[in-house]
Design a protein around this motif. Structure first.
Motif, PDB file in Angstrom:
ATOM      1  N   THR A 102       1.160 -36.514   9.906  1.00 56.20           N
ATOM      2  CA  THR A 102       2.379 -35.760   9.676  1.00 56.20           C
ATOM      3  C   THR A 102       2.792 -35.062  10.962  1.00 56.20           C
ATOM      4  OG1 THR A 102       1.327 -33.685   9.017  1.00 56.20           O
ATOM      5  CG2 THR A 102       1.623 -35.354   7.305  1.00 56.20           C
ATOM      6  N   ALA A 103       4.041 -35.260  11.361  1.00 50.15           N
ATOM      7  CA  ALA A 103       4.567 -34.653  12.584  1.00 50.15           C
ATOM      8  C   ALA A 103       5.648 -33.652  12.203  1.00 50.15           C
ATOM      9  CB  ALA A 103       5.110 -35.734  13.513  1.00 50.15           C
ATOM     10  N   PHE A 104       5.244 -32.396  12.003  1.00 51.99           N
ATOM     11  CA  PHE A 104       6.151 -31.327  11.595  1.00 51.99           C
ATOM     12  C   PHE A 104       5.867 -30.090  12.435  1.00 51.99           C
ATOM     13  CE2 PHE A 104       5.887 -34.173   8.092  1.00 51.99           C
ATOM     14  CZ  PHE A 104       7.137 -34.151   7.497  1.00 51.99           C
ATOM     15  N   ILE A 105       6.917 -29.409  12.840  1.00 52.36           N
ATOM     16  CA  ILE A 105       6.709 -28.157  13.560  1.00 52.36           C
ATOM     17  C   ILE A 105       5.809 -27.252  12.723  1.00 52.36           C
ATOM     18  CG2 ILE A 105       7.810 -26.055  14.440  1.00 52.36           C
ATOM     19  CD1 ILE A 105      10.294 -27.818  15.078  1.00 52.36           C
ATOM     20  N   SER A 106       6.100 -27.147  11.438  1.00 54.60           N
ATOM     21  CA  SER A 106       5.339 -26.304  10.492  1.00 54.60           C
ATOM     22  C   SER A 106       4.904 -24.994  11.156  1.00 54.60           C
ATOM     23  CB  SER A 106       4.150 -27.069   9.904  1.00 54.60           C
ATOM     24  OG  SER A 106       3.379 -27.729  10.866  1.00 54.60           O
ATOM     25  N   PRO A 107       5.860 -24.099  11.397  1.00 59.85           N
ATOM     26  CA  PRO A 107       5.598 -22.932  12.240  1.00 59.85           C
ATOM     27  C   PRO A 107       4.687 -21.865  11.656  1.00 59.85           C
ATOM     28  CG  PRO A 107       7.792 -22.790  11.300  1.00 59.85           C
ATOM     29  CD  PRO A 107       7.258 -24.143  10.941  1.00 59.85           C
ATOM     30  N   TYR A 108       4.484 -21.884  10.327  1.00 58.15           N
ATOM     31  CA  TYR A 108       3.730 -20.789   9.708  1.00 58.15           C
ATOM     32  C   TYR A 108       2.315 -21.217   9.324  1.00 58.15           C
ATOM     33  CZ  TYR A 108       8.484 -19.033   9.382  1.00 58.15           C
ATOM     34  OH  TYR A 108       9.763 -18.633   9.693  1.00 58.15           O
ATOM     35  N   ARG A 109       1.336 -20.421   9.744  1.00 52.64           N
ATOM     36  CA  ARG A 109      -0.075 -20.702   9.424  1.00 52.64           C
ATOM     37  C   ARG A 109      -0.303 -20.791   7.922  1.00 52.64           C
ATOM     38  NH1 ARG A 109      -1.201 -16.215  13.192  1.00 52.64           N
ATOM     39  NH2 ARG A 109      -1.365 -17.156  15.255  1.00 52.64           N
ATOM     40  N   ALA A 110       0.313 -19.885   7.179  1.00 52.85           N
ATOM     41  CA  ALA A 110       0.101 -19.855   5.727  1.00 52.85           C
ATOM     42  C   ALA A 110       0.522 -21.165   5.078  1.00 52.85           C
ATOM     43  CB  ALA A 110       0.869 -18.690   5.112  1.00 52.85           C
ATOM     44  N   ASP A 111       1.604 -21.759   5.554  1.00 48.90           N
ATOM     45  CA  ASP A 111       2.076 -23.029   4.991  1.00 48.90           C
ATOM     46  C   ASP A 111       1.115 -24.170   5.305  1.00 48.90           C
ATOM     47  OD1 ASP A 111       4.268 -21.596   4.136  1.00 48.90           O
ATOM     48  OD2 ASP A 111       5.586 -22.298   5.742  1.00 48.90           O
ATOM     49  N   ARG A 112       0.612 -24.174   6.531  1.00 48.89           N
ATOM     50  CA  ARG A 112      -0.348 -25.217   6.906  1.00 48.89           C
ATOM     51  C   ARG A 112      -1.639 -25.053   6.110  1.00 48.89           C
ATOM     52  NH1 ARG A 112       1.624 -23.573  12.235  1.00 48.89           N
ATOM     53  NH2 ARG A 112      -0.402 -22.644  12.725  1.00 48.89           N
ATOM     54  N   ASN A 113      -2.059 -23.814   5.908  1.00 48.62           N
ATOM     55  CA  ASN A 113      -3.271 -23.563   5.122  1.00 48.62           C
ATOM     56  C   ASN A 113      -3.080 -23.945   3.662  1.00 48.62           C
ATOM     57  OD1 ASN A 113      -4.805 -22.666   7.293  1.00 48.62           O
ATOM     58  ND2 ASN A 113      -4.182 -20.550   7.037  1.00 48.62           N
TER      59      ASN A 113
END
Length: 197
Positions: A102-113
Protein backbone atom coordinates in the motif's frame (compact mmCIF):
# COMPACT_ATOMS: atom_id res chain seq x y z
CA UNK A 1 -25.34 -0.24 10.81
CA UNK A 2 -27.24 -3.44 10.08
CA UNK A 3 -27.53 -6.08 12.80
CA UNK A 4 -28.96 -8.67 10.41
CA UNK A 5 -25.61 -9.92 9.16
CA UNK A 6 -23.77 -13.13 10.00
CA UNK A 7 -20.11 -13.96 9.25
CA UNK A 8 -19.81 -16.76 6.68
CA UNK A 9 -16.70 -18.93 7.04
CA UNK A 10 -14.64 -19.44 3.89
CA UNK A 11 -14.08 -22.95 2.53
CA UNK A 12 -10.39 -22.21 1.86
CA UNK A 13 -8.18 -21.04 4.74
CA UNK A 14 -5.49 -18.39 4.69
CA UNK A 15 -2.89 -21.05 5.50
CA UNK A 16 -4.03 -23.20 2.55
CA UNK A 17 -3.68 -20.21 0.22
CA UNK A 18 -0.23 -19.43 1.61
CA UNK A 19 0.83 -23.02 1.14
CA UNK A 20 -0.32 -22.99 -2.48
CA UNK A 21 1.40 -19.65 -3.13
CA UNK A 22 4.59 -20.84 -1.37
CA UNK A 23 4.98 -17.60 0.62
CA UNK A 24 3.51 -15.72 3.53
CA UNK A 25 0.81 -13.08 3.05
CA UNK A 26 1.17 -9.68 4.67
CA UNK A 27 0.84 -5.94 4.27
CA UNK A 28 3.78 -3.75 3.33
CA UNK A 29 2.47 -0.35 4.37
CA UNK A 30 4.52 2.33 2.57
CA UNK A 31 4.14 5.70 4.30
CA UNK A 32 5.87 9.00 3.66
CA UNK A 33 5.44 12.46 2.21
CA UNK A 34 4.08 13.17 -1.25
CA UNK A 35 6.89 12.67 -3.83
CA UNK A 36 8.99 10.65 -1.36
CA UNK A 37 8.89 7.63 -3.69
CA UNK A 38 6.25 5.40 -2.07
CA UNK A 39 4.52 4.39 -5.30
CA UNK A 40 7.78 4.10 -7.21
CA UNK A 41 9.35 1.75 -4.66
CA UNK A 42 6.13 -0.22 -4.15
CA UNK A 43 5.63 -0.80 -7.89
CA UNK A 44 9.27 -1.65 -8.53
CA UNK A 45 9.21 -4.12 -5.65
CA UNK A 46 5.90 -5.59 -6.87
CA UNK A 47 7.64 -6.31 -10.20
CA UNK A 48 10.47 -8.04 -8.32
CA UNK A 49 7.97 -10.15 -6.39
CA UNK A 50 6.06 -11.01 -9.56
CA UNK A 51 9.24 -12.16 -11.29
CA UNK A 52 9.99 -14.38 -8.27
CA UNK A 53 6.56 -15.97 -8.60
CA UNK A 54 5.04 -14.22 -5.57
CA UNK A 55 1.39 -13.14 -5.55
CA UNK A 56 1.43 -9.37 -4.92
CA UNK A 57 -0.75 -6.34 -5.59
CA UNK A 58 -0.18 -2.59 -5.16
CA UNK A 59 -2.87 -0.33 -3.73
CA UNK A 60 -1.88 3.22 -4.64
CA UNK A 61 -3.32 6.30 -2.95
CA UNK A 62 -4.19 8.20 -6.13
CA UNK A 63 -5.53 5.12 -7.92
CA UNK A 64 -7.83 4.14 -5.05
CA UNK A 65 -9.27 7.65 -4.99
CA UNK A 66 -10.41 7.14 -8.60
CA UNK A 67 -12.80 4.41 -7.48
CA UNK A 68 -13.31 3.00 -3.98
CA UNK A 69 -12.56 6.29 -2.22
CA UNK A 70 -13.64 8.82 -4.86
CA UNK A 71 -16.21 10.21 -2.42
CA UNK A 72 -13.53 11.30 0.07
CA UNK A 73 -11.68 14.60 0.32
CA UNK A 74 -8.49 15.48 2.20
CA UNK A 75 -9.71 16.85 5.51
CA UNK A 76 -8.71 14.91 8.63
CA UNK A 77 -11.92 12.86 8.87
CA UNK A 78 -11.82 11.87 5.20
CA UNK A 79 -8.14 10.94 5.44
CA UNK A 80 -8.96 8.68 8.39
CA UNK A 81 -11.81 7.02 6.49
CA UNK A 82 -9.56 6.61 3.44
CA UNK A 83 -7.03 4.66 5.50
CA UNK A 84 -9.71 2.66 7.34
CA UNK A 85 -11.14 1.44 4.03
CA UNK A 86 -7.72 0.60 2.65
CA UNK A 87 -6.93 -1.29 5.84
CA UNK A 88 -10.03 -3.44 5.40
CA UNK A 89 -9.21 -4.10 1.73
CA UNK A 90 -5.62 -4.93 2.66
CA UNK A 91 -6.85 -7.43 5.25
CA UNK A 92 -8.81 -9.20 2.48
CA UNK A 93 -5.62 -9.50 0.41
CA UNK A 94 -3.82 -11.02 3.39
CA UNK A 95 -6.66 -13.51 3.84
CA UNK A 96 -6.38 -14.38 0.13
CA UNK A 97 -2.74 -15.35 0.64
CA UNK A 98 -1.23 -12.38 -1.20
CA UNK A 99 1.32 -9.72 -0.40
CA UNK A 100 -0.32 -6.30 -0.55
CA UNK A 101 1.80 -3.20 -0.98
CA UNK A 102 0.00 0.00 0.00
CA UNK A 103 1.40 3.38 -1.06
CA UNK A 104 -0.42 6.03 0.99
CA UNK A 105 0.85 9.14 2.71
CA UNK A 106 -1.24 8.03 5.73
CA UNK A 107 -0.03 10.96 7.83
CA UNK A 108 -1.42 9.91 11.21
CA UNK A 109 0.19 7.25 13.42
CA UNK A 110 -3.15 6.32 14.96
CA UNK A 111 -4.59 5.46 11.54
CA UNK A 112 -1.62 3.30 10.62
CA UNK A 113 -1.83 1.55 13.99
CA UNK A 114 -5.53 0.93 13.42
CA UNK A 115 -4.67 -1.02 10.27
CA UNK A 116 -1.95 -2.93 12.14
CA UNK A 117 -4.58 -4.03 14.66
CA UNK A 118 -6.83 -5.42 11.91
CA UNK A 119 -4.43 -8.25 11.12
CA UNK A 120 -2.41 -10.79 13.07
CA UNK A 121 1.10 -10.30 14.40
CA UNK A 122 3.76 -10.18 11.63
CA UNK A 123 1.13 -9.46 8.96
CA UNK A 124 1.71 -5.69 8.95
CA UNK A 125 5.10 -4.18 8.18
CA UNK A 126 5.36 -0.41 8.24
CA UNK A 127 7.79 0.80 5.59
CA UNK A 128 8.82 4.40 6.16
CA UNK A 129 9.88 6.01 2.91
CA UNK A 130 12.20 8.58 4.44
CA UNK A 131 12.73 11.75 2.45
CA UNK A 132 12.84 15.33 3.69
CA UNK A 133 10.11 17.77 2.71
CA UNK A 134 12.82 19.86 1.02
CA UNK A 135 13.87 16.96 -1.24
CA UNK A 136 10.24 16.04 -1.97
CA UNK A 137 9.48 19.63 -2.85
CA UNK A 138 12.42 19.75 -5.27
CA UNK A 139 11.10 16.65 -7.04
CA UNK A 140 7.44 17.74 -7.05
CA UNK A 141 6.52 15.59 -10.10
CA UNK A 142 2.82 16.51 -9.90
CA UNK A 143 3.36 20.20 -9.10
CA UNK A 144 1.49 19.76 -5.82
CA UNK A 145 4.02 21.45 -3.54
CA UNK A 146 3.99 24.52 -5.75
CA UNK A 147 0.19 24.64 -5.56
CA UNK A 148 0.30 24.12 -1.79
CA UNK A 149 2.80 26.96 -1.37
CA UNK A 150 0.48 29.18 -3.46
CA UNK A 151 -2.42 28.11 -1.20
CA UNK A 152 -4.22 26.50 -4.14
CA UNK A 153 -4.32 23.21 -2.20
CA UNK A 154 -5.48 23.15 1.41
CA UNK A 155 -4.54 20.48 3.97
CA UNK A 156 -1.40 19.47 2.08
CA UNK A 157 0.75 17.12 4.15
CA UNK A 158 4.12 18.55 5.09
CA UNK A 159 3.10 22.11 4.21
CA UNK A 160 -0.31 22.99 5.69
CA UNK A 161 -1.15 19.64 7.32
CA UNK A 162 0.95 17.47 9.65
CA UNK A 163 2.84 14.27 8.92
CA UNK A 164 3.59 12.06 11.91
CA UNK A 165 6.71 10.05 11.19
CA UNK A 166 6.62 6.38 12.24
CA UNK A 167 8.14 5.85 15.66
CA UNK A 168 9.14 2.19 15.26
CA UNK A 169 8.73 1.15 11.63
CA UNK A 170 9.79 -2.37 10.71
CA UNK A 171 11.64 -1.00 7.68
CA UNK A 172 13.13 2.39 6.74
CA UNK A 173 14.07 3.12 3.13
CA UNK A 174 15.93 6.39 2.56
CA UNK A 175 14.90 7.53 -0.92
CA UNK A 176 16.68 10.83 -0.50
CA UNK A 177 20.06 9.10 -0.55
CA UNK A 178 19.37 5.79 -2.34
CA UNK A 179 17.92 5.02 -5.76
CA UNK A 180 14.68 3.12 -6.27
CA UNK A 181 16.64 0.04 -7.36
CA UNK A 182 18.84 0.22 -4.25
CA UNK A 183 15.75 0.51 -2.02
CA UNK A 184 14.16 -2.49 -3.76
CA UNK A 185 17.34 -4.49 -3.17
CA UNK A 186 17.36 -3.49 0.52
CA UNK A 187 13.70 -4.47 0.86
CA UNK A 188 14.25 -7.81 -0.87
CA UNK A 189 17.14 -8.62 1.47
CA UNK A 190 15.18 -7.64 4.60
CA UNK A 191 12.11 -9.70 3.71
CA UNK A 192 14.24 -12.67 2.66
CA UNK A 193 16.07 -12.56 6.01
CA UNK A 194 12.70 -12.47 7.78
CA UNK A 195 11.62 -15.56 5.83
CA UNK A 196 8.59 -13.80 4.35
CA UNK A 197 9.53 -14.25 0.69
Amino acid sequence: MSTNIVWHEASISKDERRKQNKHQSFILWFTGLSASGKSSVANAFARTLFERGNQAFVLDGDNVRHGLNKDLGFNEDDRKENIRRIGEVSKLFVESGQIVLTAFISPYRADRNLVRELVEENEFLEVYIKCSVEACEKRDPKGLYKKARNEEIKNFTGISAPYEEPENPEIVLDTEHYTIDECVEQLTNILTEKGLI
